[in-house]
Structure formats: C-alpha cells, structure tokens
Write an enzyme that holds these catalytic residues in place. Structure first.
Site, PDB file in Angstrom:
ATOM      1  CG  HIS A  17      -2.102  -0.741   1.379  1.00  0.00           C
ATOM      2  ND1 HIS A  17      -1.895  -1.752   2.519  1.00  0.00           N
ATOM      3  CD2 HIS A  17      -3.137  -1.591   0.319  1.00  0.00           C
ATOM      4  CE1 HIS A  17      -3.303  -2.741   2.395  1.00  0.00           C
ATOM      5  NE2 HIS A  17      -3.799  -2.429   1.244  1.00  0.00           N
ATOM      6  CB  SER A 128      -3.911  -6.578   4.219  1.00  0.00           C
ATOM      7  OG  SER A 128      -3.607  -4.951   4.275  1.00  0.00           O
TER       8      SER A 128
END
Ligand code: PNS
Length: 162
Positions: A17, A128
């Site tokens: 990210h 994630s």
C-alpha cells in the site's frame, strides 16, 4: 493531478500500500488515503486503529493525509471535492474485482476517474489478509509492513499465541 483518493480497508496497511501511495503522491499535489469502515469484512483492526496505523506509516509524506470514512466511496470523494481515485493493481487475480468496482463507481458518478498503478514484482503477491494470517500463526512479517504495524500485529496476536 491535483487531489487524488487512494481508498482501501488497510487491515492493516502494508509496504505494498505504501508503495502505491508514495507513487501516487509523486504525481499529484495531494493524496487522501481513505480508510473504509468495511464492516462486512469484519476487520481485525478497528477503523480508528487502521487510521492511526496509516497516519503513522505515512507521516514522512508531506502531501498525504489519512481520513476514515463510512458509506459509499463516491460520496466520500464528493465530500473531499476529489475526482480521481488511484488504486494499486497486483496480480491478474485483482482485475475482476477492481474492474467491477471501477465500473460501478463510474455508474454512480461519471465525473470520477479511477487510475491504477501496477505493483512492482516484490509486492505483487502481498496482501493484508496474508500478512494477518502469517502474523496470527507467529510468523515474521517485518519485511512486509512498516514497524508500527509489525508491533501492532504482535500485540494483537500476543494473547492468542499464549
Ligand atoms: O482494500 P479493499 O478492501 O480492497 O478496498 C475496497 C474498498 C474499501 C475501496 C471498497 O470496498 C469501497 O469502496 N468501499 C466503500 C463502500 C462502497 O463504495 N462500495 C461500493 C463499491 S462499488
């Protein structure tokens, strides 16, 4: 480009990210990292925790700020007077899901453009969910996440591993 939105659940924010957000920040005046409540995903970290981790992980980027949001992304973009969404695209498996969201967001607001930044090879398979799984089983995720997230994951799973 002036203001862009980089949305996600960020449960938790990863180095992948941060790579996308850093690159978005280098081609725009301002990036707003929009942390979605995503209640249907039953996130491991609360919205406040995810927002706080993202703020700490991105503190070194001057033109980036982090905002939590609930509800539709198109409404959040309108409230921020933003017309461009930037998302990361990893392996081809992301494509169908991202294609659907982009098409629907466009139906909801035709003044909104979604742009994609390809992940570099080292982050291609990082997510994630895989970070949460490795951490939950006591694995070392320090190479995949910023230090503050590494600590937060260790704290989150400390009791589970006792
Ligand atoms: O990191 P994620 O979970 O893949 O991000 C997905 C996210 C948060 C960008 C997406 O679920 C979203 O935009 N959620 C807000 C609610 C919404 O607008 N849903 C309709 C999308 S077409």
């Amino acid at each position: 480009m002036k203001r862009v939105i980089t949305p996600g659940t960020f449960d938790p924010i990863t180095s992948g990210h941060i790579d996308v957000i850093t690159r978005a920040a280098s081609i725009s005046d301002e990036v707003i990292v929009a942390v979605a409540a995503s209640p249907k995903k039953h996130p491991l970290f609360s919205l406040e925790e995810r927002t706080d981790l993202a703020i700490r992980a991105l503190a070194h980027l001057d033109n980036v700020r982090v905002e939590p949001f609930k509800g539709l992304l198109v409404d959040f973009c309108a409230s921020m007077d933003a017309h461009v969404i930037v998302k990361g695209l990893r392996a081809i498996t992301d494509f169908e899901y991202e294609f659907q969201m982009t098409a629907l967001n466009y139906e909801l607001n035709q003044h909104l453009e979604t742009l994609f930044i390809m992940s570099p090879p080292n982050y291609m398979y990082l997510s994630s969910s895989i970070v949460r799984e490795i951490a939950s089983l006591g694995g070392d995720v320090s190479q995949f996440v910023p230090p503050c997230v590494d600590v937060a994951l260790k704290e989150k799973f400390a009791t589970a591993l006792l």
